[in-house]
Design an enzyme around this catalytic site. Structure first.
Site, PDB file in Angstrom:
ATOM      1  N   GLU A   1      -2.279 -24.096  36.926  1.00  0.00           N
ATOM      2  CA  GLU A   1      -3.742 -24.140  37.078  1.00  0.00           C
ATOM      3  C   GLU A   1      -4.237 -25.577  37.210  1.00  0.00           C
ATOM      4  O   GLU A   1      -5.171 -25.861  37.960  1.00  0.00           O
ATOM      5  CB  GLU A   1      -4.422 -23.482  35.867  1.00  0.00           C
TER       6      GLU A   1
ATOM      7  N   THR B   1     -12.463 -23.104  43.263  1.00  0.00           N
ATOM      8  CA  THR B   1     -12.690 -23.188  41.812  1.00  0.00           C
ATOM      9  C   THR B   1     -13.099 -24.597  41.388  1.00  0.00           C
ATOM     10  O   THR B   1     -13.985 -24.770  40.543  1.00  0.00           O
ATOM     11  CB  THR B   1     -11.413 -22.758  41.051  1.00  0.00           C
TER      12      THR B   1
HETATM   13  N1  HSE Z   1     -12.709 -20.052  33.689  1.00  0.00           N
HETATM   14  C1  HSE Z   1     -12.402 -20.482  35.030  1.00  0.00           C
HETATM   15  C2  HSE Z   1     -13.703 -20.862  35.719  1.00  0.00           C
HETATM   16  C3  HSE Z   1     -11.724 -19.387  35.780  1.00  0.00           C
HETATM   17  O1  HSE Z   1     -14.644 -20.080  35.642  1.00  0.00           O
HETATM   18  O2  HSE Z   1     -13.772 -21.921  36.325  1.00  0.00           O
HETATM   19  C4  HSE Z   1     -11.392 -19.735  37.197  1.00  0.00           C
HETATM   20  O3  HSE Z   1     -10.839 -18.590  37.837  1.00  0.00           O
END
Ligand code: HSE
Length: 311
Positions: A131, A184
């Site tokens: 990640e 993201t």
């Molecule tokens: N918690 C993370 C965000 C998840 O919302 O950025 C990304 O899939």
């Protein structure tokens, strides 16, 4: 064992009120990894399918590759080489934990081929490294549920403290992925870095309410708690038709609806599969009215995490 095929499931992170601390796994979609031992050291990414040629084959930049590399370094077995093939069975940049599923499938496969020196839970930090490569933040709310299955609470990141919360059997997720893409990293960049005490109190109430609702179980309480006053207001603008799609989900009987992870997918939770199917159709129809095509998925909460597939 010399070779293994592993499937790891997609995930819904945040679950409305739990930014970076809540996530659950679904049965489909998911990613598949084929990992084979080789006689020389080093990881080679042989093939990636289903990504339209967009994912990097350089090990350090690939979420599955880096997760395996960090894992091998940790167990002191960098002498063991692997050949990796990755089959993406879910859209990239969809908010369904695509990068996480690849990292989980990869590190789980490696641990199996190495004779399982680490427990499944102990694989989490390596999947989290995937990640970090994908979006600059080693958040665990996608890799956690993809690796362990179920509904996951990350009580603490340092030290890592992960809890699996039981969910009522009749809880179904409807997921609708509109054909737009949200990165993201960008979706994290637009978030407010500071929030007021009043907002924090509202969010904490919903966080506690959702966990209590799952445990009791109390479907109405689950629904009342699926409210996000911190992240959703900032990110909703990235998703055309967000308010209309959410309203359509609720009008069709969903307990609640919000953004899946960093979006653009939306998820809704419902009691019963029939309602969940109806909700998914209503959400997709709303996107279609705006000229946006979508994929829909309806699933119970996946309790298994990664599974070994027959060759
Ligand atoms: N918690 C993370 C965000 C998840 O919302 O950025 C990304 O899939």
């Amino acid at each position: 064992m010399e070779k293994i095929r592993v499937y790891a499931p997609a995930t819904v992170a945040n679950v409305a009120c739990g930014f970076d601390i809540f996530g659950f796994a679904v049965n489909n979609p998911g990613d598949e990894v084929v990992l084979e031992k080789k006689s020389t050291p080093g990881i080679v990414i042989k093939e990636i399918t289903g990504d339209d040629g967009r994912l990097p084959k350089a090990v350090e930049k690939n979420t599955a590759g880096i997760a395996i590399q960090k894992y091998l370094a940790h167990i002191g077995r960098e002498d063991q080489g692997f050949e990796l093939s990755l089959h993406k069975d879910m859209p990239l940049g969809s908010g369904l934990g695509s990068s996480a599923a690849s990292a989980v499938a990869g590190v789980f496969a490696a641990n199996e081929l190495m004779g399982r020196p680490l427990s499944q839970k102990d694989l989490l930090p390596f999947a989290m490294e995937g990640e970090r490569v994908a979006c600059g933040s080693a958040h665990a709310d996608n890799v956690g549920p993809s690796l362990l299955g179920g509904f996951i609470v990350i009580r603490s990141y340092d030290p890592l403290d992960i809890i699996q919360v039981p969910v009522p059997a009749d809880l179904y997720a409807s997921i609708v992925h509109p054909q737009i893409e949200v990165n993201t990293k960008d979706a994290r960049g637009i978030l407010d870095k500071e929030i007021s005490l009043a907002t924090t109190i509202t969010q904490m109430g919903n966080v506690a309410g959702l966990v209590a609702g799952l445990l009791l179980p109390d479907y109405e309480l689950i629904g009342r708690s699926l409210v996000d006053v911190i992240i959703e207001p900032s990110r909703a603008i990235l998703i055309p038709g967000f308010a209309e799609v959410k309203a359509a989900a609720i009008a069709s009987g969903a307990l609640g609806c919000s953004i899946s992870g960093s979006g653009p997918s939306l998820f809704a939770l419902s009691k019963g599969e029939e309602t969940a199917q109806k909700v998914a159709k209503a959400m997709a129809a709303e996107f279609a009215a705006l000229g946006i095509g979508s994929e829909q998925y309806v699933s119970q909460i996946n309790q298994k995490g990664p599974v070994v597939l027959a060759d």
